[in-house]
Design a protein around this motif. Sequence first.
Motif, PDB file in Angstrom:
ATOM      1  N   MET B   1       0.267  15.799 -16.683  1.00 37.88           N
ATOM      2  CA  MET B   1      -0.293  14.761 -15.811  1.00 37.88           C
ATOM      3  C   MET B   1      -1.295  15.369 -14.837  1.00 37.88           C
ATOM      4  O   MET B   1      -1.041  15.463 -13.648  1.00 37.88           O
ATOM      5  CB  MET B   1       0.821  14.067 -15.031  1.00 37.88           C
ATOM      6  CG  MET B   1       1.559  13.002 -15.784  1.00 37.88           C
ATOM      7  SD  MET B   1       2.702  12.153 -14.715  1.00 37.88           S
ATOM      8  CE  MET B   1       4.055  13.318 -14.664  1.00 37.88           C
ATOM      9  N   SER B   2      -2.404  15.870 -15.315  1.00 36.50           N
ATOM     10  CA  SER B   2      -3.404  16.366 -14.373  1.00 36.50           C
ATOM     11  C   SER B   2      -4.067  15.193 -13.660  1.00 36.50           C
ATOM     12  O   SER B   2      -4.467  15.291 -12.512  1.00 36.50           O
ATOM     13  CB  SER B   2      -4.431  17.236 -15.087  1.00 36.50           C
ATOM     14  OG  SER B   2      -4.981  16.517 -16.161  1.00 36.50           O
ATOM     15  N   GLU B   3      -4.189  14.080 -14.388  1.00 39.21           N
ATOM     16  CA  GLU B   3      -4.673  12.861 -13.737  1.00 39.21           C
ATOM     17  C   GLU B   3      -3.470  12.004 -13.365  1.00 39.21           C
ATOM     18  O   GLU B   3      -2.459  12.013 -14.061  1.00 39.21           O
ATOM     19  CB  GLU B   3      -5.585  12.090 -14.681  1.00 39.21           C
ATOM     20  CG  GLU B   3      -6.881  12.828 -14.948  1.00 39.21           C
ATOM     21  CD  GLU B   3      -7.960  11.919 -15.488  1.00 39.21           C
ATOM     22  OE1 GLU B   3      -7.750  10.700 -15.506  1.00 39.21           O
ATOM     23  OE2 GLU B   3      -8.997  12.449 -15.878  1.00 39.21           O
ATOM     24  N   ALA B   4      -3.611  11.237 -12.286  1.00 37.19           N
ATOM     25  CA  ALA B   4      -2.477  10.443 -11.808  1.00 37.19           C
ATOM     26  C   ALA B   4      -2.177   9.284 -12.759  1.00 37.19           C
ATOM     27  O   ALA B   4      -3.079   8.702 -13.353  1.00 37.19           O
ATOM     28  CB  ALA B   4      -2.781   9.902 -10.426  1.00 37.19           C
ATOM     29  N   ILE B   5      -0.889   8.999 -12.895  1.00 38.16           N
ATOM     30  CA  ILE B   5      -0.468   7.744 -13.507  1.00 38.16           C
ATOM     31  C   ILE B   5      -0.287   6.772 -12.343  1.00 38.16           C
ATOM     32  O   ILE B   5       0.382   7.101 -11.359  1.00 38.16           O
ATOM     33  CB  ILE B   5       0.874   7.900 -14.251  1.00 38.16           C
ATOM     34  CG1 ILE B   5       0.740   8.941 -15.352  1.00 38.16           C
ATOM     35  CG2 ILE B   5       1.330   6.569 -14.814  1.00 38.16           C
ATOM     36  CD1 ILE B   5       2.058   9.244 -16.046  1.00 38.16           C
ATOM     37  N   SER B   6      -0.912   5.592 -12.430  1.00 36.59           N
ATOM     38  CA  SER B   6      -0.901   4.680 -11.284  1.00 36.59           C
ATOM     39  C   SER B   6      -0.258   3.342 -11.639  1.00 36.59           C
ATOM     40  O   SER B   6      -0.427   2.844 -12.751  1.00 36.59           O
ATOM     41  CB  SER B   6      -2.328   4.448 -10.788  1.00 36.59           C
ATOM     42  OG  SER B   6      -2.881   5.680 -10.378  1.00 36.59           O
ATOM     43  N   PHE B   7       0.462   2.816 -10.689  1.00 34.41           N
ATOM     44  CA  PHE B   7       1.116   1.511 -10.841  1.00 34.41           C
ATOM     45  C   PHE B   7       0.837   0.683  -9.597  1.00 34.41           C
ATOM     46  O   PHE B   7       0.736   1.220  -8.500  1.00 34.41           O
ATOM     47  CB  PHE B   7       2.635   1.678 -10.977  1.00 34.41           C
ATOM     48  CG  PHE B   7       3.045   2.536 -12.121  1.00 34.41           C
ATOM     49  CD1 PHE B   7       3.366   1.973 -13.352  1.00 34.41           C
ATOM     50  CD2 PHE B   7       3.118   3.915 -11.976  1.00 34.41           C
ATOM     51  CE1 PHE B   7       3.754   2.776 -14.406  1.00 34.41           C
ATOM     52  CE2 PHE B   7       3.495   4.724 -13.027  1.00 34.41           C
ATOM     53  CZ  PHE B   7       3.817   4.152 -14.252  1.00 34.41           C
ATOM     54  N   ARG B   8       0.718  -0.634  -9.785  1.00 35.34           N
ATOM     55  CA  ARG B   8       0.495  -1.510  -8.631  1.00 35.34           C
ATOM     56  C   ARG B   8       1.526  -2.639  -8.672  1.00 35.34           C
ATOM     57  O   ARG B   8       1.790  -3.216  -9.727  1.00 35.34           O
ATOM     58  CB  ARG B   8      -0.925  -2.081  -8.692  1.00 35.34           C
ATOM     59  CG  ARG B   8      -1.188  -3.227  -7.746  1.00 35.34           C
ATOM     60  CD  ARG B   8      -2.665  -3.406  -7.524  1.00 35.34           C
ATOM     61  NE  ARG B   8      -3.039  -2.809  -6.260  1.00 35.34           N
ATOM     62  CZ  ARG B   8      -3.476  -3.523  -5.220  1.00 35.34           C
ATOM     63  NH1 ARG B   8      -3.607  -4.830  -5.306  1.00 35.34           N
ATOM     64  NH2 ARG B   8      -3.791  -2.937  -4.089  1.00 35.34           N
ATOM     65  N   PHE B   9       2.091  -2.926  -7.533  1.00 35.03           N
ATOM     66  CA  PHE B   9       3.065  -4.012  -7.412  1.00 35.03           C
ATOM     67  C   PHE B   9       2.643  -4.937  -6.282  1.00 35.03           C
ATOM     68  O   PHE B   9       2.149  -4.474  -5.253  1.00 35.03           O
ATOM     69  CB  PHE B   9       4.457  -3.457  -7.078  1.00 35.03           C
ATOM     70  CG  PHE B   9       4.977  -2.472  -8.067  1.00 35.03           C
ATOM     71  CD1 PHE B   9       5.717  -2.890  -9.166  1.00 35.03           C
ATOM     72  CD2 PHE B   9       4.716  -1.116  -7.911  1.00 35.03           C
ATOM     73  CE1 PHE B   9       6.204  -1.967 -10.084  1.00 35.03           C
ATOM     74  CE2 PHE B   9       5.190  -0.183  -8.824  1.00 35.03           C
ATOM     75  CZ  PHE B   9       5.930  -0.617  -9.912  1.00 35.03           C
ATOM     76  N   LEU B  10       2.844  -6.231  -6.481  1.00 33.05           N
ATOM     77  CA  LEU B  10       2.628  -7.179  -5.389  1.00 33.05           C
ATOM     78  C   LEU B  10       3.988  -7.554  -4.825  1.00 33.05           C
ATOM     79  O   LEU B  10       4.917  -7.859  -5.564  1.00 33.05           O
ATOM     80  CB  LEU B  10       1.897  -8.425  -5.897  1.00 33.05           C
ATOM     81  CG  LEU B  10       0.460  -8.173  -6.379  1.00 33.05           C
ATOM     82  CD1 LEU B  10      -0.161  -9.457  -6.894  1.00 33.05           C
ATOM     83  CD2 LEU B  10      -0.399  -7.575  -5.260  1.00 33.05           C
ATOM     84  N   ILE B  11       4.111  -7.486  -3.513  1.00 31.25           N
ATOM     85  CA  ILE B  11       5.386  -7.769  -2.846  1.00 31.25           C
ATOM     86  C   ILE B  11       5.332  -9.196  -2.308  1.00 31.25           C
ATOM     87  O   ILE B  11       4.484  -9.515  -1.470  1.00 31.25           O
ATOM     88  CB  ILE B  11       5.638  -6.794  -1.671  1.00 31.25           C
ATOM     89  CG1 ILE B  11       5.351  -5.347  -2.077  1.00 31.25           C
ATOM     90  CG2 ILE B  11       7.044  -6.970  -1.116  1.00 31.25           C
ATOM     91  CD1 ILE B  11       6.189  -4.785  -3.170  1.00 31.25           C
ATOM     92  N   ASP B  12       6.245 -10.029  -2.795  1.00 33.89           N
ATOM     93  CA  ASP B  12       6.291 -11.441  -2.397  1.00 33.89           C
ATOM     94  C   ASP B  12       6.862 -11.567  -0.985  1.00 33.89           C
ATOM     95  O   ASP B  12       7.986 -11.145  -0.721  1.00 33.89           O
ATOM     96  CB  ASP B  12       7.163 -12.202  -3.407  1.00 33.89           C
ATOM     97  CG  ASP B  12       7.151 -13.698  -3.163  1.00 33.89           C
ATOM     98  OD1 ASP B  12       6.719 -14.120  -2.074  1.00 33.89           O
ATOM     99  OD2 ASP B  12       7.569 -14.433  -4.062  1.00 33.89           O
TER     100      ASP B  12
END
Lengths: 108, 142
Positions: B1-12
Motif C-alpha cells: 500500500m504505497s498509495e492510500a486506500i481511501s474510504f468515505r462515510f456520511l454520518i447521519d
Amino acid sequence: MTVSRLIDELDLEVLSLPFPDREIKGGYTGDLLSWVMGRAKADNVWITIMTNINVVAVASLSDVAAVVIAENAEIGAGVIKKAEEQGINILRSKCPTYETAIAVAKLI
Amino acid sequence: MSEAISFRFLIDGDDFTSAGNASVQVKKMLRQLNFDAETIRRVSVAMYEGEINMVIHANGGSADVNVWNDRIEVVLADSGPGIPDIDLAMQEGYSTAKDNIRSLGFGAGMGLPNMKRYSDDMKITTELGRGTTVTMSFFVNS
C-alpha cells in the motif's frame, strides 16, 4: 476463564452468545459509554445497567469479551438482535453491579 | 500500500441509533487488511467518539479514512456550530450535551479527550457558525 464458564458460575441469563468460548481477561464496570470506551480493555467483562442500542457498538469497538447487564435491567429485542449480528455476547444478572463485579473478580 | 486506500462515510445527524455504523465498518475493513488488534481498537474507538460528537453537536458530517501500511488517517468534518473554546472542550468531564443525550450514556465530556488519547496526533480546525474538522493520525504498531 471462558464466557460460558462465567455463565455457569454466576448463573447468568444468556441473551446473546455467539462466542461462548471467548477468554475473559479482567473486568470493567460503568454506564457512561465514552468513559467505558476510554477505560475498558479488550477481553474485559463489562458490567453495566445501560441497555440502549449504543451499548452494542461500544462493546464491539472496545472489543470486550462479554457484556453483563446487572440488576436484571430491561433490554429491547432489537438490541439483542444487533448484538447477535455483531458477534457480541450479552448476559444478564439479577444482582446489582457491585455484587456482580465482586463475583466476577473472585473467578478471574 | 504505497498509495492510500481511501474510504468515505456520511454520518447521519438525525439517527442516534445508527451512530457507530461507519466505525464498525472501518473496524471490519482494517481487520481484513490484517492490521493488529490494538491499532484497530484505537482507530475504531476514536472514530466512534467523533461520529457521536457529530451526531450530538453538528447534525452529522463526513468521515474520510485513508489507510497506508504504516499509518491511518481519519478526517471528520462537519458544518456544525464550531467549538468556541477548544482547550475547554478538551478537558475531561466538560460537556455541553443535553440531558436526553446523557440519559443514553453519552455526554460525559470524554469524547475529544478519548480521541486524543487513542490517536497519535490530532488536529482540530474550527470556525464558529461554519463547522469543525478533526484530523486524527494513527501510527501502526510494527
